[in-house]
Design an enzyme around this catalytic site. Structure first.
Site, mmCIF file in Angstrom:
data_model
loop_
_atom_site.group_PDB
_atom_site.id
_atom_site.type_symbol
_atom_site.label_atom_id
_atom_site.label_comp_id
_atom_site.label_asym_id
_atom_site.label_seq_id
_atom_site.Cartn_x
_atom_site.Cartn_y
_atom_site.Cartn_z
ATOM 1 N N ARG A 177 6.867 5.632 5.935
ATOM 2 C CA ARG A 177 7.754 5.525 4.776
ATOM 3 C C ARG A 177 9.019 4.702 5.049
ATOM 4 O O ARG A 177 10.088 4.977 4.504
ATOM 5 C CB ARG A 177 8.126 6.918 4.241
ATOM 6 C CG ARG A 177 6.920 7.777 3.834
ATOM 7 C CD ARG A 177 6.077 7.111 2.756
ATOM 8 N NE ARG A 177 4.858 7.884 2.493
ATOM 9 C CZ ARG A 177 3.654 7.579 2.995
ATOM 10 N NH1 ARG A 177 3.506 6.521 3.790
ATOM 11 N NH2 ARG A 177 2.603 8.307 2.706
ATOM 12 N N SER A 227 5.380 12.643 -4.358
ATOM 13 C CA SER A 227 5.830 13.614 -3.356
ATOM 14 C C SER A 227 7.347 13.542 -3.222
ATOM 15 O O SER A 227 7.896 12.479 -2.948
ATOM 16 C CB SER A 227 5.187 13.317 -1.998
ATOM 17 O OG SER A 227 3.790 13.427 -2.076
ATOM 18 N N GLU A 297 11.753 12.141 0.099
ATOM 19 C CA GLU A 297 11.019 10.880 0.006
ATOM 20 C C GLU A 297 11.452 10.169 -1.274
ATOM 21 O O GLU A 297 11.543 8.949 -1.318
ATOM 22 C CB GLU A 297 9.512 11.130 -0.006
ATOM 23 C CG GLU A 297 8.692 9.857 0.004
ATOM 24 C CD GLU A 297 7.212 10.098 0.269
ATOM 25 O OE1 GLU A 297 6.402 9.523 -0.484
ATOM 26 O OE2 GLU A 297 6.875 10.831 1.208
#
Length: 304
Positions: A177, A227, A297
């Site tokens: 990420r 998410s 996130e």
């Protein structure tokens, strides 16, 4: 910020149909949440993107670059800046053998279907990720065992000097990420994907299987931002949240999804404050019960 003068400058650059004053950000995020941006522009070419940044720098106006807002929570007071939205206006695709050259505004699902029709395999994982190629390369998006670093060959970016530079896979430093694009604040413009020849029926079958998995396990029918938390080492965020008995827990119009505890959904005109309060509550409960820190996130932006 002299909004009116800036508005006129951007209209001269790209036409008034691509420039918006006091634009509600809830119209530009998958959460359907967010106060107004002072100015939002939707460039169509690399040169318009470059000049948009130049206009902001010359006028000392802060700017924020976004894709289609699928990983974004905009605070209720909105954004005191120019938002440069690189999305459906910037979505050309070229096929050169097993390589696919794509502008970064195209949606991953749209691109995945085009790639499948060209009988190229390796990009099936991206079909249901609700974002643009630009957002995906910037955060090395992934799902179901695949991620962008598996298929990217190189990426053209706009750096802080206004130069367009080519970054190789190694130079992109794609990790869980994150990427050099995110760390340096570059703007992704064009991505080259390296794929393999495949059979359409097999590629389509994989995509269809993943679609079934997503639709049965994720609340894609409700406004959300995917998410909410990164995966903590050795754990799954959704499982930790569920084990705190938080599935279905609500604050205001925001709710921990009853389908997947790793998602927060907007079920009743939620405010950004509702979502942020729910995030804080989840983090507190998980920390107290399991001594595990959950990190966002989803990207939170806007005036506090």
């Amino acid at each position: 910020m002299d909004k009116e003068n800036l508005y006129q400058e951007f209209v001269a650059l790209m036409g008034e149909e691509h420039v918006f004053l006091e634009e509600p950000m809830k119209k530009h995020t998958s959460f359907k949440i967010g106060g107004p941006a002072d100015l939002l522009v939707m460039p169509r070419t690399v040169e318009e993107i470059r000049q948009s940044v130049e206009i902001c720098k010359k006028s000392k106006t802060p700017y924020f670059v976004m894709g289609n807002g699928s990983n974004l929570l905009v605070r209720d007071k909105g954004m005191r800046c120019v938002v440069i939205k690189i999305a459906e206006n910037f979505n050309e695709v070229r096929f050169e053998g097993n390589h696919v050259i794509v502008q970064t505004g195209i949606l991953l699902s749209t691109l995945s279907n085009q790639i499948a029709r060209a009988c190229l395999k390796g990009f099936e994982f991206a079909n249901g990720i609700p974002g643009t190629v630009g957002g995906a390369i910037t955060m090395n998006a992934g799902a179901y065992g695949g991620e962008m670093k598996d298929v990217v060959k190189s990426c053209k970016v706009l750096n802080h000097q206004g130069e367009i530079i080519d970054l190789s896979l190694e130079e992109l430093e794609l990790d869980y990420r994150t990427s050099i694009i995110q760390e340096k604040g570059y703007i992704a413009l064009e991505v080259v994907l390296a794929l393999q020849e495949g059979k359409y029926e097999e590629i389509r079958s994989i995509i269809d299987d993943l679609t079934v998995k997503r639709t049965t396990k994720q609340p894609l029918h409700l406004p959300c931002a995917g998410s909410v938390f990164k995966r903590p080492p050795g754990y799954f965020a959704g499982k930790l949240i569920q084990d705190c008995n938080l599935k279905g827990f609500k604050i205001g119009g925001a709710q921990v999804s009853e389908l997947h505890s790793g998602f927060i959904v907007n079920i009743d005109n939620a405010s950004a404050a509702d979502v942020l309060n729910l995030i804080a509550h989840i983090q507190k409960q998980v920390k107290e019960k399991f001594d595990v820190g959950l990190h966002n996130e989803v990207r939170v932006v806007g005036e506090v």
